[in-house]
Design a protein around this motif. Structure first.
Motif, PDB file in Angstrom:
ATOM      1  N   LEU A  81      13.900  38.619   2.103  1.00  0.00           N
ATOM      2  CA  LEU A  81      14.942  37.757   2.684  1.00  0.00           C
ATOM      3  C   LEU A  81      14.609  37.424   4.135  1.00  0.00           C
ATOM      4  N   LEU A  82      14.145  38.431   4.888  1.00  0.00           N
ATOM      5  CA  LEU A  82      13.839  38.194   6.305  1.00  0.00           C
ATOM      6  C   LEU A  82      12.710  37.166   6.443  1.00  0.00           C
ATOM      7  N   HIS A  83      11.656  37.339   5.629  1.00  0.00           N
ATOM      8  CA  HIS A  83      10.519  36.416   5.698  1.00  0.00           C
ATOM      9  C   HIS A  83      10.883  35.024   5.191  1.00  0.00           C
ATOM     10  N   ALA A  84      11.630  34.976   4.103  1.00  0.00           N
ATOM     11  CA  ALA A  84      11.862  33.679   3.452  1.00  0.00           C
ATOM     12  C   ALA A  84      12.894  32.840   4.203  1.00  0.00           C
ATOM     13  N   HIS A 114      25.983  31.586  11.482  1.00  0.00           N
ATOM     14  CA  HIS A 114      26.091  33.020  11.143  1.00  0.00           C
ATOM     15  C   HIS A 114      24.731  33.700  11.030  1.00  0.00           C
ATOM     16  N   ARG A 115      23.738  33.009  11.528  1.00  0.00           N
ATOM     17  CA  ARG A 115      22.372  33.488  11.340  1.00  0.00           C
ATOM     18  C   ARG A 115      22.157  34.898  11.924  1.00  0.00           C
ATOM     19  N   GLY A 116      22.572  35.097  13.175  1.00  0.00           N
ATOM     20  CA  GLY A 116      22.340  36.389  13.835  1.00  0.00           C
ATOM     21  C   GLY A 116      23.070  37.521  13.126  1.00  0.00           C
ATOM     22  N   THR A 117      24.306  37.245  12.725  1.00  0.00           N
ATOM     23  CA  THR A 117      25.126  38.274  12.068  1.00  0.00           C
ATOM     24  C   THR A 117      24.521  38.662  10.723  1.00  0.00           C
ATOM     25  N   LEU A 118      24.105  37.636  10.003  1.00  0.00           N
ATOM     26  CA  LEU A 118      23.534  37.881   8.671  1.00  0.00           C
ATOM     27  C   LEU A 118      22.229  38.663   8.788  1.00  0.00           C
ATOM     28  N   ARG A 119      21.437  38.300   9.762  1.00  0.00           N
ATOM     29  CA  ARG A 119      20.168  39.002   9.959  1.00  0.00           C
ATOM     30  C   ARG A 119      20.424  40.468  10.276  1.00  0.00           C
ATOM     31  N   ARG A 120      21.429  40.699  11.126  1.00  0.00           N
ATOM     32  CA  ARG A 120      21.759  42.075  11.512  1.00  0.00           C
ATOM     33  C   ARG A 120      22.187  42.896  10.279  1.00  0.00           C
ATOM     34  N   LEU A 121      22.985  42.312   9.415  1.00  0.00           N
ATOM     35  CA  LEU A 121      23.420  43.011   8.195  1.00  0.00           C
ATOM     36  C   LEU A 121      22.223  43.344   7.301  1.00  0.00           C
ATOM     37  N   ILE A 122      21.328  42.374   7.156  1.00  0.00           N
ATOM     38  CA  ILE A 122      20.160  42.578   6.282  1.00  0.00           C
ATOM     39  C   ILE A 122      19.238  43.642   6.876  1.00  0.00           C
ATOM     40  N   VAL A 123      19.067  43.594   8.199  1.00  0.00           N
ATOM     41  CA  VAL A 123      18.210  44.587   8.850  1.00  0.00           C
ATOM     42  C   VAL A 123      18.831  45.981   8.725  1.00  0.00           C
ATOM     43  N   ARG A 180      10.357  37.746  10.585  1.00  0.00           N
ATOM     44  CA  ARG A 180       9.059  38.438  10.448  1.00  0.00           C
ATOM     45  C   ARG A 180       8.982  39.601  11.438  1.00  0.00           C
ATOM     46  N   GLU A 181       9.515  39.364  12.638  1.00  0.00           N
ATOM     47  CA  GLU A 181       9.493  40.460  13.628  1.00  0.00           C
ATOM     48  C   GLU A 181      10.359  41.631  13.180  1.00  0.00           C
ATOM     49  N   GLU A 182      11.504  41.302  12.603  1.00  0.00           N
ATOM     50  CA  GLU A 182      12.377  42.387  12.103  1.00  0.00           C
ATOM     51  C   GLU A 182      11.688  43.150  10.973  1.00  0.00           C
ATOM     52  N   ALA A 183      10.940  42.417  10.117  1.00  0.00           N
ATOM     53  CA  ALA A 183      10.235  43.081   9.012  1.00  0.00           C
ATOM     54  C   ALA A 183       9.195  44.058   9.546  1.00  0.00           C
ATOM     55  N   GLU A 184       8.565  43.689  10.651  1.00  0.00           N
ATOM     56  CA  GLU A 184       7.615  44.625  11.271  1.00  0.00           C
ATOM     57  C   GLU A 184       8.343  45.840  11.809  1.00  0.00           C
TER      58      GLU A 184
END
Ligand code: BYC
Length: 472
Positions: free
Chosen positions: A162-165, A107-116, A172-176
């Motif tokens: 959350l994105l970095h950790a 679920h990594r991609g989905t979770l990242r998308r929600l957080i972003v 990290r790219e999303e955080a940028e």
């Protein structure tokens, strides 16, 4: 639970010091955040002392410290609510299993998308509100604006942590990228619609904090149910900050309405614009606009994404544990409304893809409570006018009602009828110009612009005429 250490360059209660790599990555991100804040954060006032609250601990009893601080020196940090020992996933197909302390691979991609998506709204709102300081109706309101702004900045930190950790290089790219997109920018817009609209005046600001921050409350509450425990704990603490933002909105509109009613009674007229107050029909038009934009933020009524987020244990319902059902919802149904020809119909649909609509329903009921309180102010003043939430299908661009023409009272109408009434329902250029004409700054302690009543009390026990932002 580690206490918050304000000697640290990045205050936190997640023991950052023990993870050198993560600490270094966040310390590299920090100056870029500060540059973003200087470039597109609140315009002016950066060198002023502002009476702000800062989180000093995450427990329920008195987490905040109040004191003067220059905004660029605000201690943006990383605060997660206390872990709940033995917490299990409360819904979806992993229900009953231990909550995840690491990202589940599938679920990594989905979770990242929600957080972003969540993270993207935070800097967006700061960008939207950056010019408002110049036209503040009082020092009290100016301080509240800046409090909201620094906390949205902190909420960005929360998602960036959350994105970095937890998401490695792509995190990290999303955080940028969160610092690169810009509200309203043609080429690099913010992700969600309402966050690309300007907030040009204080009536818009109060509507935004009432309606759009309230979407924040509901989305964060669903993410606080997440099986991914770091997200859950982060959102639980963010919700405690969010409450003040919605207070700013509700009280702000309430004070505008109070002032308008005073002027109506004093001059025995509805035509209050002549006396520098905002007529209630203009308040209603702004309400229609911001409410409909905020309804769109819940996504489509029927959304496979929403069902998948739930089944995967990533995003629950509002107050998930209070629902007396199986928390899996495979066989459940939920009523969903849609236009059908010239009628609006409600049909039972499978509950999982209808989760956005269920959350929208929770949100609508909450919105109504504030409208009722504003109407009490109007009623007590003896004024014959009531504010109303328009129909959920009014002025929508996402979901079942996108493209349909629905009147505020919930009728499917023709293009001709829409065009004939549009200027009665939504703010016109002339309405916006009028509201803008009232936006002259009032910065003497204890003084308020003529279109808004003073609050009944100050911040943190201070008097209303306290110098909430010190003169430069
Ligand atoms: N504008 O399946 P659908 C806050 C996209 S506010 C533009 O119908 P889904 C705050 C959607 O992303 C809370 N695009 O919807 C407040 C999807 O795109 P992809 C913010 C939209 O995915 C004030 C596609 O359309 N937090 O904190 O079930 C100040 C199909 O979507 C919009 C969150 O939103 C829109 N209005 O739900 C500061 C929580 N609506 O993925 C802060 C995280 C939908 O196909 N986000 N789309 O490219 C979510 O849970 C979901 O992404 C949404 C959408 C509820 C937003």
């Amino acid at each position: 639970m580690a206490a918050v250490d304000y000697q640290d360059r990045i205050p936190n209660n997640v023991d950052l010091a023990s993870n050198r790599r993560l600490l270094r990555a966040l310390e590299e991100w920090q100056p870029r955040f500060l540059r973003w804040w200087a470039d597109v954060g609140p315009q002016g006032f950066q060198a002023r002392d502002v009476y702000l609250r800062t989180a000093v601990s995450v427990d329920a009893a008195g987490w905040a410290h109040f004191g003067y601080v220059r905004m660029p020196d605000y201690r943006w940090g990383i605060f997660l609510a206390e872990p709940e020992p033995g917490r299990t996933i409360g819904f979806g197909s992993y229900r009953g299993q231990p909550a995840w302390t690491e990202v589940p691979g599938e679920h990594r991609g989905t979770l990242r998308r929600l957080i972003v998506t969540q993270g993207d709204t935070e800097p967006a709102s700061v960008e939207q509100q950056r010019h408002l300081g110049r036209t503040c109706p009082s020092l009290y309101d100016l301080r509240n604006l800046f409090q909201v702004n620094v906390e949205e900045g902190r909420h960005l930190w929360a998602m960036v942590y959350l994105l970095h950790a937890y998401f490695g290089r792509d995190g990290r790219e999303e955080a940028e990228a969160l610092l690169q997109r810009r509200s309203g920018d043609h080429d690099r817009p913010r992700i969600l619609g309402a966050f690309n609209e300007p907030t040009p005046d204080w009536l818009s600001f109060f509507m935004f904090t009432y309606f759009t921050d309230r979407d924040g409350k509901y989305q964060l509450a669903c993410l606080a149910e997440s099986g991914f425990d770091p997200l859950s704990r982060t959102c639980r603490f963010m919700l405690t900050e969010e409450a003040h933002h919605m207070f700013v909105g509700e009280a702000g509109i309430g004070r505008i309405v109070r002032r308008t009613c005073e002027v109506m009674r004093e001059h025995r007229t509805d035509d209050v614009r002549r006396y520098g107050a905002i007529d209630l029909s203009t308040v209603q038009k702004y309400l229609n606009f911001h409410y409909s934009l905020s309804l769109d933020l819940f996504g489509g009524e029927i959304s496979t994404n929403a069902g998948n987020f739930y089944t995967a244990g990533l995003k629950g319902r509002f107050e998930e544990t209070k629902h007396p059902d199986d928390h899996v919802l495979r066989d459940a149904t939920y009523p969903v409304t849609a236009p059908d020809g010239d009628r609006i119909v409600t049909r039972l649909e499978p509950a999982l893809p209808a989760l956005n609509e269920r959350l929208r329903d929770d949100y609508i009921a909450d919105c109504q409570r504030g409208v009722d309180r504003w109407n009490q102010v109007i009623q007590r003043a003896g004024v014959d006018f009531r504010l109303r939430l328009p129909h959920r299908g009014f002025h929508r661009t996402i979901g079942n009602f996108a493209g349909a023409r629905i009147s505020p009272d919930g009728r499917v109408i023709s293009a001709a009828e829409w065009e004939a009434h549009r200027t009665e329902w939504l703010p016109t250029d002339a309405d916006r110009a009028f509201v803008q004409s009232l936006m002259t700054p009032v910065v003497a302690p204890g003084r308020f612009a003529g279109w808004i009543a003073p609050p009944s009390r100050g911040i943190n026990g201070q008097p209303v005429d306290f110098e909430y932002v010190r003169a430069g």
